[in-house]
Design an enzyme around this catalytic site. Structure first.
Site, PDB file in Angstrom:
ATOM      1  N   ASP A   8       0.872  -1.179   0.000  1.00 17.42           N
ATOM      2  CA  ASP A   8       0.000   0.000   0.000  1.00 17.42           C
ATOM      3  C   ASP A   8       0.909   1.228   0.000  1.00 17.42           C
ATOM      4  OD1 ASP A   8       0.846   0.389   2.614  1.00 17.42           O
ATOM      5  OD2 ASP A   8      -1.134   0.223   3.525  1.00 17.42           O
ATOM      6  N   CYS A  65       3.219  -3.009   4.036  1.00 19.67           N
ATOM      7  CA  CYS A  65       2.403  -1.838   4.373  1.00 19.67           C
ATOM      8  C   CYS A  65       3.129  -1.081   5.481  1.00 19.67           C
ATOM      9  CB  CYS A  65       0.961  -2.217   4.723  1.00 19.67           C
ATOM     10  SG  CYS A  65       0.721  -3.209   6.205  1.00 19.67           S
ATOM     11  N   THR A  67       2.812  -1.156   8.796  1.00 18.05           N
ATOM     12  CA  THR A  67       3.209  -2.053   9.891  1.00 18.05           C
ATOM     13  C   THR A  67       3.420  -3.492   9.439  1.00 18.05           C
ATOM     14  OG1 THR A  67       0.899  -2.564  10.330  1.00 18.05           O
ATOM     15  CG2 THR A  67       1.865  -0.723  11.579  1.00 18.05           C
ATOM     16  N   HIS A  98      10.358 -23.895   9.215  1.00 19.49           N
ATOM     17  CA  HIS A  98       9.400 -24.588  10.086  1.00 19.49           C
ATOM     18  C   HIS A  98       7.943 -24.458   9.640  1.00 19.49           C
ATOM     19  CE1 HIS A  98      12.311 -24.478  13.786  1.00 19.49           C
ATOM     20  NE2 HIS A  98      12.865 -24.978  12.706  1.00 19.49           N
ATOM     21  N   HIS A 133       7.918 -30.828  10.998  1.00 18.59           N
ATOM     22  CA  HIS A 133       7.244 -29.571  10.676  1.00 18.59           C
ATOM     23  C   HIS A 133       6.150 -29.783   9.625  1.00 18.59           C
ATOM     24  CE1 HIS A 133      10.139 -27.575  13.125  1.00 18.59           C
ATOM     25  NE2 HIS A 133      11.138 -28.067  12.412  1.00 18.59           N
TER      26      HIS A 133
HETATM   27  C1  RB5 Z   1      -1.877   2.901   6.403  1.00 20.39           C
HETATM   28  O1  RB5 Z   1      -1.886   4.140   7.026  1.00 20.39           O
HETATM   29  C2  RB5 Z   1      -1.589   1.803   7.394  1.00 20.39           C
HETATM   30  O2  RB5 Z   1      -2.681   1.617   8.219  1.00 20.39           O
HETATM   31  C3  RB5 Z   1      -1.250   0.528   6.672  1.00 20.39           C
HETATM   32  O3  RB5 Z   1      -0.138   0.755   5.862  1.00 20.39           O
HETATM   33  C4  RB5 Z   1      -0.891  -0.659   7.530  1.00 20.39           C
HETATM   34  O4  RB5 Z   1       0.041  -0.311   8.497  1.00 20.39           O
HETATM   35  C5  RB5 Z   1      -2.024  -1.412   8.073  1.00 20.39           C
HETATM   36  O5  RB5 Z   1      -1.868  -2.404   8.786  1.00 20.39           O
END
Ligand code: RB5
Length: 148
Positions: A8, A65, A67, A98, A133
């Site tokens: 994203d 993304c 996070t 694993h 595994h």
């Molecule tokens: C976008 O702002 C953010 O929420 C997305 O990139 C991600 O971290 C979602 O889990």
């Protein structure tokens, strides 16, 4: 190996880094965006990539993304997907050896490009150990077959 890559708007820079890495490693991949001139929704990228891996059109997926959490949650909703959110090299190796993970998620707001590159290289090259595994992963597949 053929890899489906996407991010994203929160993961564009690491996505470019991983694309460069796969060019260097001569790994076949398709970059599914985003173009990201504006903010986009991570499920719109995670779900198609996960479906392409689950269907066998691609062998692996890499999703970035902010996070890595949203991408990993969404990808793991697709039957047949074992997506790991990884931010260290030990887990990158372990989750291939694993868990036989077929999708890797990372967060650009959590780690820098150098570490992301190391993680991706390990994850792309490490082999599944099988053995005990395989039985464990098999129990997840069995659950999916019965319930999803
Ligand atoms: C976008 O702002 C953010 O929420 C997305 O990139 C991600 O971290 C979602 O889990």
């Amino acid at each position: 190996m053929k890899v489906a890559l996407a991010s994203d708007h929160g993961g564009i820079h690491i996505r470019k880094e991983i694309a460069n890495l796969m060019d260097e490693l001569k790994i076949d991949y398709v970059d599914f965006g985003c173009e990201c001139e504006t903010s986009v929704d991570y499920p719109d990228y995670a779900l198609p990539v996960a479906e392409k891996v689950a269907s066998g059109e691609f062998d692996r997926g890499i999703l970035i993304c902010g996070t890595g959490i949203g991408m990993s949650i969404a990808a793991n909703k697709v039957k047949g997907i074992r997506c790991a959110l990884v931010h260290d090299t030990f887990s990158a190796k372990a989750t291939r050896a694993h868990n036989d993970t077929n999708v890797l998620a990372m967060g650009e707001r959590v780690i820098g490009p150098g570490l992301a590159r190391d993680i991706a290289e390990i994850w792309l090259t490490e082999k599944f150990e099988g053995g005990r595994h395989a039985g464990r992963v098999g129990k997840i597949t069995e659950y999916e077959e019965k319930n999803l």
